[in-house]
Design an enzyme around this catalytic site. Structure first.
Site, PDB file in Angstrom:
ATOM      1  N   LYS A 161       0.854  -1.198   0.000  1.00  0.00           N
ATOM      2  CA  LYS A 161       0.000   0.000   0.000  1.00  0.00           C
ATOM      3  C   LYS A 161       0.893   1.253   0.000  1.00  0.00           C
ATOM      4  CE  LYS A 161      -3.942  -0.024   2.241  1.00  0.00           C
ATOM      5  NZ  LYS A 161      -4.978  -0.132   1.186  1.00  0.00           N
TER       6      LYS A 161
HETATM    7  N1  PMP Z   1      -7.133  -3.672  -3.180  1.00  0.00           N
HETATM    8  C1  PMP Z   1      -6.734  -2.400  -3.015  1.00  0.00           C
HETATM    9  C2  PMP Z   1      -6.096  -1.684  -4.162  1.00  0.00           C
HETATM   10  C3  PMP Z   1      -6.924  -1.758  -1.780  1.00  0.00           C
HETATM   11  O1  PMP Z   1      -6.544  -0.489  -1.614  1.00  0.00           O
HETATM   12  C4  PMP Z   1      -7.560  -2.456  -0.723  1.00  0.00           C
HETATM   13  C5  PMP Z   1      -7.810  -1.777   0.595  1.00  0.00           C
HETATM   14  N2  PMP Z   1      -6.749  -1.967   1.478  1.00  0.00           N
HETATM   15  C6  PMP Z   1      -7.947  -3.789  -0.940  1.00  0.00           C
HETATM   16  C7  PMP Z   1      -7.713  -4.366  -2.180  1.00  0.00           C
HETATM   17  C8  PMP Z   1      -8.574  -4.606   0.160  1.00  0.00           C
HETATM   18  O2  PMP Z   1      -7.603  -4.939   1.137  1.00  0.00           O
HETATM   19  P1  PMP Z   1      -8.008  -5.213   2.648  1.00  0.00           P
HETATM   20  O3  PMP Z   1      -9.061  -6.245   2.625  1.00  0.00           O
HETATM   21  O4  PMP Z   1      -6.756  -5.689   3.288  1.00  0.00           O
HETATM   22  O5  PMP Z   1      -8.492  -3.921   3.204  1.00  0.00           O
END
Ligand code: PMP
Length: 319
Positions: A161
């Site tokens: 991220k």
């Molecule tokens: N894909 C992207 C590009 C994201 O930004 C997120 C949010 N974190 C997710 C998927 C989902 O990840 P998570 O379930 O860990 O929040």
């Protein structure tokens, strides 16, 4: 979703201390602000009115991912994952939150000077805010495949991220909304379905729950992992990680997004075509309610996902 500007008097963790959000400012020349060299997380906490307890959902897993992601940019976050959980719980207590919350950890290259070359001057902050639903209402979403492709691991790793990488999601979301959709669907460079702008994607087709593999340039979502576990253990579904073609989205029975913010979000239309019969599907409904129960401490088998902020002891007592 557009959230409101938060109360500036909320206490956050910044420069190794508790400060007012309104006093937590950075210099205009900060490396991360100019070059995107930060790494963030998103974590939810769910408040249980009856138990008067706030449960942070998979907070340890999120901080583990954060630290691994920081390693990509060689950003050092000194506290252990346990200490980070404790700081987060303490922030909730200091703010006396009695509502659902969203936690935003942010680590970044902090030097304030001109020059892309990164140094060892790292900093991090943790902000906790009251938080509601990401998408308005609880209806099905209209999604659209956008012309922007998902970033390649060989350019900027999408599994981390990284702040700068989110320009990819900003462009995709902007295009989708201007084309009359609620959310974007990215294809990767190979033309396979990758994910949404801020969420992972699942499809129900031929009685299998199918989601793109982690090598298809997706973020390795924690909600994705939770849903795969719930689908296998609670509904005894066959869950398959394989590449998905765009046209399969037009022929499958159900599609939903998963993510910390979006939770389990049903998609009823893609590219102006109904998904299945255009209504929220049975599998999506079941998984959505299982996820809601698990994240609120209502299923004993998943209580270890949760970190109780007010330490009411309810988890131990009812397990
Ligand atoms: N894909 C992207 C590009 C994201 O930004 C997120 C949010 N974190 C997710 C998927 C989902 O990840 P998570 O379930 O860990 O929040």
């Amino acid at each position: 979703m557009k959230s409101e500007a938060p109360n500036q008097n909320i206490t956050i963790w910044f420069n190794n201390g508790f400060v007012r959000l309104g006093d937590a400012n950075v210099n205009i020349l900060t490396h991360a602000l100019n070059y995107g060299s930060g790494v963030f997380e998103g974590i939810r906490g769910y408040y249980d009115e009856k138990k008067k307890e706030l449960f942070l959902n998979r907070v340890l897993d999120h901080y583990e991912r954060w630290k691994l992601n920081c390693g990509v940019l060689r950003i050092n976050v000194p506290p252990s994952t346990n200490e980070l959980c404790e700081i987060t719980a303490e922030l909730c207590r200091r703010n006396a939150f009695e509502s659902n919350v969203y936690v935003r950890p942010l680590a970044y290259k902090a030097s304030a000077r001109i020059g892309v070359a990164a140094d060892e001057n790292d900093a991090y902050a943790i902000t906790v805010l009251p938080f509601g639903n990401y998408f308005e209402g609880r209806k099905g979403l209209k999604a659209g495949v956008v012309s922007w492709r998902r970033i390649e691991d060989s350019a900027i790793p999408g599994r981390a991220k990284i702040c700068g990488a989110y320009v990819n999601s900003v462009l995709a979301g902007d295009e989708a909304r201007h084309n009359g959709h609620d959310e974007a669907i990215f294809l990767n460079q190979d033309g396979h379905v990758a994910e949404g702008a801020t969420c992972n994607l699942f499809m129900w087709r031929h009685h299998r729950l199918i989601t793109p593999p982690v090598t298809d340039n997706i973020l390795e979502g924690i909600t994705r992992a939770s849903i795969m576990e719930l689908a296998r253990n609670e509904l005894k579904l066959e869950v398959v990680e394989r590449s998905i073609d765009r046209s399969e989205l037009y022929m499958c029975d159900e599609v939903f997004f998963t993510g910390t913010a979006v939770e389990v979000a049903p998609v009823t239309h893609i590219d102006h075509r109904p998904v299945g019969d255009g209504e929220i599907g049975v599998i999506t409904t079941k998984l959505r309610s299982l996820y809601a129960d698990a994240t609120r401490g209502r299923i004993p088998a998943y209580r270890d996902w949760l970190w109780p902020v007010y330490r009411s002891g309810i988890i131990e007592k009812t397990a």
